[in-house]
Scaffold this motif. Sequence first.
Motif: not given
Length: 189
Positions: A67-86
């Motif tokens: 998440i901290i690595d900006p490369y993939a744009g993963i948000r904190w919410v994506d780690a716990v709420v399934p299937f909402v990540s871009s």
Amino acid sequence: MGQTLWFASRATGLVALVLLTMSLVLGIVGSNRVASVRWPRFALSGLHRNISLMTVLFLAVHASSAIIDPYAGIRWVDAVVPFVSSYHPFWLGLGAVALDLMLALIGTSLLRTRLSHRLWRTVHWAGYLVWPLAVVHGLVIGGKDSKLSWVISLNVTCALVVLVAVVWRLRSASHPDSEARRAATVGGR
Ligand code: HEM
């Protein structure tokens, strides 16, 4: 930071998978009531608990560094709420489901004395689901890196270990002694 965070995420993901495998196998060994003088049941269950806690620790570093690595744009919410990540919503989502289940397993185990045995056991059965979800997540989202021969060998070794343990568990569950033992356990609670 460059690629450091990304490598940290991959390395901790792989360590988490190995720890998850060990935790699952130790759980199976414990539920088959295996014990010896050298390895009494309390030692086995203590090891199972500590390895499970270590798994969550490594998972926390695994997800945080991705998440901290900006490369993939993963948000904190994506780690716990399934299937909402871009970023790979489905495959990252499988990792999020595995993490949520893992947290539920640990939470209910810490509160075990306050919960009914049936509820604790039902949640604990989810342990069997966490492992395949995590393997598929890692193999697909890891992309080219997951196709490295040593990464494949690691996954295959973990799969074989889990397979042997599950077959052994199923065989002992259908043993005639098991029913009597289960009845005695339920009666004793
Ligand atoms: C039980 C839960 C999980 C386990 C056991 C696990 C394990 C793994 C493994 C083994 C890999 C492949 C590493 C490689 O082959 O180099 C991986 C990749 C990855 N995981 Fe997880 N993971 C879990 C949950 C999560 C969660 C909740 C996130 C959310 C941020 C996440 C984010 C990622 C990302 C972004 C990658 C790709 C890294 C890359 O492309 O190199 N994982 N995971």
